[in-house]
Scaffold this motif. Structure first.
Motif, PDB file in Angstrom:
ATOM      1  N   SER A 161       0.809  -1.219   0.000  1.00 34.73           N
ATOM      2  CA  SER A 161       0.000   0.000   0.000  1.00 34.73           C
ATOM      3  C   SER A 161       0.839   1.264   0.000  1.00 34.73           C
ATOM      4  CB  SER A 161      -0.937   0.000   1.220  1.00 34.73           C
ATOM      5  OG  SER A 161      -0.180   0.003   2.419  1.00 34.73           O
ATOM      6  N   SER A 162       2.112   1.145   0.359  1.00 38.07           N
ATOM      7  CA  SER A 162       2.985   2.322   0.452  1.00 38.07           C
ATOM      8  C   SER A 162       3.673   2.649  -0.856  1.00 38.07           C
ATOM      9  CB  SER A 162       4.041   2.093   1.541  1.00 38.07           C
ATOM     10  OG  SER A 162       3.450   1.798   2.779  1.00 38.07           O
ATOM     11  N   PHE A 163       3.510   1.804  -1.866  1.00 37.41           N
ATOM     12  CA  PHE A 163       4.259   1.948  -3.111  1.00 37.41           C
ATOM     13  C   PHE A 163       3.368   2.392  -4.253  1.00 37.41           C
ATOM     14  CE2 PHE A 163       7.108  -0.470  -0.562  1.00 37.41           C
ATOM     15  CZ  PHE A 163       8.375  -0.213  -1.043  1.00 37.41           C
ATOM     16  N   ARG A 164       3.911   3.286  -5.073  1.00 36.10           N
ATOM     17  CA  ARG A 164       3.255   3.657  -6.314  1.00 36.10           C
ATOM     18  C   ARG A 164       3.721   2.704  -7.408  1.00 36.10           C
ATOM     19  NH1 ARG A 164       4.454   9.897  -5.790  1.00 36.10           N
ATOM     20  NH2 ARG A 164       5.995   9.355  -7.365  1.00 36.10           N
ATOM     21  N   PRO A 165       3.046   2.658  -8.551  1.00 40.04           N
ATOM     22  CA  PRO A 165       3.460   1.754  -9.632  1.00 40.04           C
ATOM     23  C   PRO A 165       4.931   1.931  -9.998  1.00 40.04           C
ATOM     24  CG  PRO A 165       1.324   2.711 -10.124  1.00 40.04           C
ATOM     25  CD  PRO A 165       1.811   3.389  -8.875  1.00 40.04           C
ATOM     26  N   GLY A 166       5.598   0.805 -10.243  1.00 37.18           N
ATOM     27  CA  GLY A 166       7.023   0.843 -10.531  1.00 37.18           C
ATOM     28  C   GLY A 166       7.875   0.802  -9.285  1.00 37.18           C
ATOM     29  N   GLY A 167       7.245   0.647  -8.114  1.00 37.66           N
ATOM     30  CA  GLY A 167       7.992   0.529  -6.872  1.00 37.66           C
ATOM     31  C   GLY A 167       8.498   1.839  -6.318  1.00 37.66           C
ATOM     32  N   HIS A 168       7.865   2.951  -6.673  1.00 32.76           N
ATOM     33  CA  HIS A 168       8.295   4.247  -6.158  1.00 32.76           C
ATOM     34  C   HIS A 168       7.744   4.438  -4.755  1.00 32.76           C
ATOM     35  CE1 HIS A 168       9.138   8.758  -7.161  1.00 32.76           C
ATOM     36  NE2 HIS A 168       9.497   8.442  -5.930  1.00 32.76           N
ATOM     37  N   TYR A 169       8.656   4.690  -3.810  1.00 31.45           N
ATOM     38  CA  TYR A 169       8.268   4.815  -2.402  1.00 31.45           C
ATOM     39  C   TYR A 169       8.668   6.174  -1.856  1.00 31.45           C
ATOM     40  CZ  TYR A 169       8.279   4.178   2.667  1.00 31.45           C
ATOM     41  OH  TYR A 169       8.060   4.329   4.017  1.00 31.45           O
ATOM     42  N   LYS A 170       7.758   6.770  -1.053  1.00 30.92           N
ATOM     43  CA  LYS A 170       8.058   7.987  -0.298  1.00 30.92           C
ATOM     44  C   LYS A 170       7.710   7.745   1.165  1.00 30.92           C
ATOM     45  CE  LYS A 170       7.216  11.630  -3.755  1.00 30.92           C
ATOM     46  NZ  LYS A 170       6.428  12.863  -4.036  1.00 30.92           N
ATOM     47  N   PRO A 171       8.526   8.229   2.098  1.00 31.03           N
ATOM     48  CA  PRO A 171       8.154   8.109   3.509  1.00 31.03           C
ATOM     49  C   PRO A 171       6.839   8.824   3.776  1.00 31.03           C
ATOM     50  CG  PRO A 171      10.427   8.881   3.268  1.00 31.03           C
ATOM     51  CD  PRO A 171       9.806   8.932   1.913  1.00 31.03           C
ATOM     52  N   PRO A 172       5.948   8.249   4.555  1.00 32.98           N
ATOM     53  CA  PRO A 172       4.627   8.857   4.747  1.00 32.98           C
ATOM     54  C   PRO A 172       4.602  10.057   5.683  1.00 32.98           C
ATOM     55  CG  PRO A 172       4.813   6.825   6.012  1.00 32.98           C
ATOM     56  CD  PRO A 172       6.059   6.924   5.184  1.00 32.98           C
ATOM     57  N   ASP A 173       5.596  10.168   6.578  1.00 32.26           N
ATOM     58  CA  ASP A 173       5.508  11.173   7.643  1.00 32.26           C
ATOM     59  C   ASP A 173       6.519  12.307   7.543  1.00 32.26           C
ATOM     60  OD1 ASP A 173       3.464   9.636   8.857  1.00 32.26           O
ATOM     61  OD2 ASP A 173       4.980   8.335   9.758  1.00 32.26           O
ATOM     62  N   CYS A 174       7.397  12.250   6.552  1.00 30.15           N
ATOM     63  CA  CYS A 174       8.408  13.297   6.427  1.00 30.15           C
ATOM     64  C   CYS A 174       8.917  13.334   4.989  1.00 30.15           C
ATOM     65  CB  CYS A 174       9.573  13.069   7.403  1.00 30.15           C
ATOM     66  SG  CYS A 174      10.426  11.484   7.205  1.00 30.15           S
ATOM     67  N   VAL A 175       9.630  14.386   4.664  1.00 33.69           N
ATOM     68  CA  VAL A 175      10.197  14.537   3.325  1.00 33.69           C
ATOM     69  C   VAL A 175      11.608  13.979   3.335  1.00 33.69           C
ATOM     70  CG1 VAL A 175      10.860  16.165   1.511  1.00 33.69           C
ATOM     71  CG2 VAL A 175       8.803  16.580   2.885  1.00 33.69           C
TER      72      VAL A 175
END
Length: 296
Positions: free
Chosen positions: A48-62
């Motif tokens: 659920s944390s990943f966008r297509p292609g496996g792109h991940y961003k931390p949910p709580d900080c930049v």
């Protein structure tokens, strides 16, 4: 009675702050599990944390880094599954913004790790403005998450020591295995050479390019830069390069002429899979054989 104003104002919307320099999620040394045969566990815990292609961003900080991991690949499905199962939670704990790109040549092409890394670099930039690139062997797994997958003002050789070549003092004149290079540095050295078909030579060529441009390679301590090497047999289609020594003699001469600026390939197929982007490419070896003949 006055009705309270529940409308959100700009001042009420808090933008996530920068992630801390040291992630609170780090756990140190992590056991290496070589048993996974698929990505089922990742799918259950992280999808659920990943966008297509496996792109991940931390949910709580930049995140402090926007990182592309480039893996040159052929016929190593078991190793790829092990790597993804290990590396993805590792990068999540580091609060990295990242995506993984797996670059595979068609079957009839001699394996060329460095050329595939160049392709991965350019294709990754088409998807996002990555500032940090980790060029990663598929069979090397970082032992501790204190080995931060970040780029700085100098190139960093990440795989200081590994379980396969345990030479005590680590690798101090080597640029292979796992390397971290900023986008700007990689462009400045014109990427990897494209001419090392087969095994060997491309890492030494990269070392030369960095040296000629005046870059000093940084390294973590052997304790931090420790990797587990997953066993594999000899790769088919990756025989020892018989021109590697001759090419190394012309490394400085070739540097500005061949690399990213002379890269030629055909993107046969590209898929944005759940945890990574797969790039399947065809390479015209005849095009590069002319360059090899000229420089040898």
């Amino acid at each position: 009675m006055r009705t309270p104003d529940l409308t959100l104002k700009d001042d009420d919307i808090k933008t996530p702050g920068l992630c801390p320099k040291t992630s609170p999620l780090l756990v140190g040394v992590t056991p290496v599990d070589e048993s996974p045969t698929d990505l089922h566990h990742l799918s259950q815990t992280s999808s659920s944390s990943f966008r297509p292609g496996g792109h991940y961003k931390p949910p709580d900080c930049v995140s402090r880094t926007k990182t592309a991991v480039i893996v040159a690949y052929r016929n190593r499905q078991r190793h790829l599954v092990i790597l993804l199962n290990h590396l993805i939670p590792f990068l999540v704990r580091q609060q990295a913004e990242f995506a993984i790109f797996v670059v595979e040549p068609v079957p009839n092409v001699t394996f060329n790790r460095a050329l595939l890394m160049n392709i991965g670099f350019l294709e990754a930039l088409k998807t996002n403005n990555f500032t940090c690139f980790i060029f990663h062997d598929v069979d090397l797994l970082p032992v501790t998450d204190h080995n931060l997958y970040r780029c700085g003002s100098t190139p960093r050789h990440m795989a200081v020591s590994n379980s396969k070549y345990d030479n005590g003092g680590g690798f101090h004149a080597y640029a292979g295995g796992v390397m971290a290079l900023s986008k700007d540095i990689y462009l400045d050295i014109n990427g990897h050479s494209n001419l090392y078909f087969g095994w060997g030579g491309e890492d030494d060529d990269l070392l030369c390019r960095l040296a000629y441009k005046g870059y000093r390679i940084s390294r973590y301590s052997r304790k931090i830069g420790r990797y587990k090497a997953v066993y594999h047999t000899e790769d088919r289609g990756n025989s020892i390069s018989n021109t590697r020594y001759q090419l190394l003699f012309t490394a400085e001469e070739r540097m500005q002429l061949e690399g990213l600026r002379s890269l030629s390939y055909r993107n046969v197929k590209q898929e944005t899979r759940q945890f990574y982007t797969w790039i399947y490419v065809d390479i015209n070896e005849k095009y590069y054989s002319k360059h090899i003949a000229f420089f040898t």
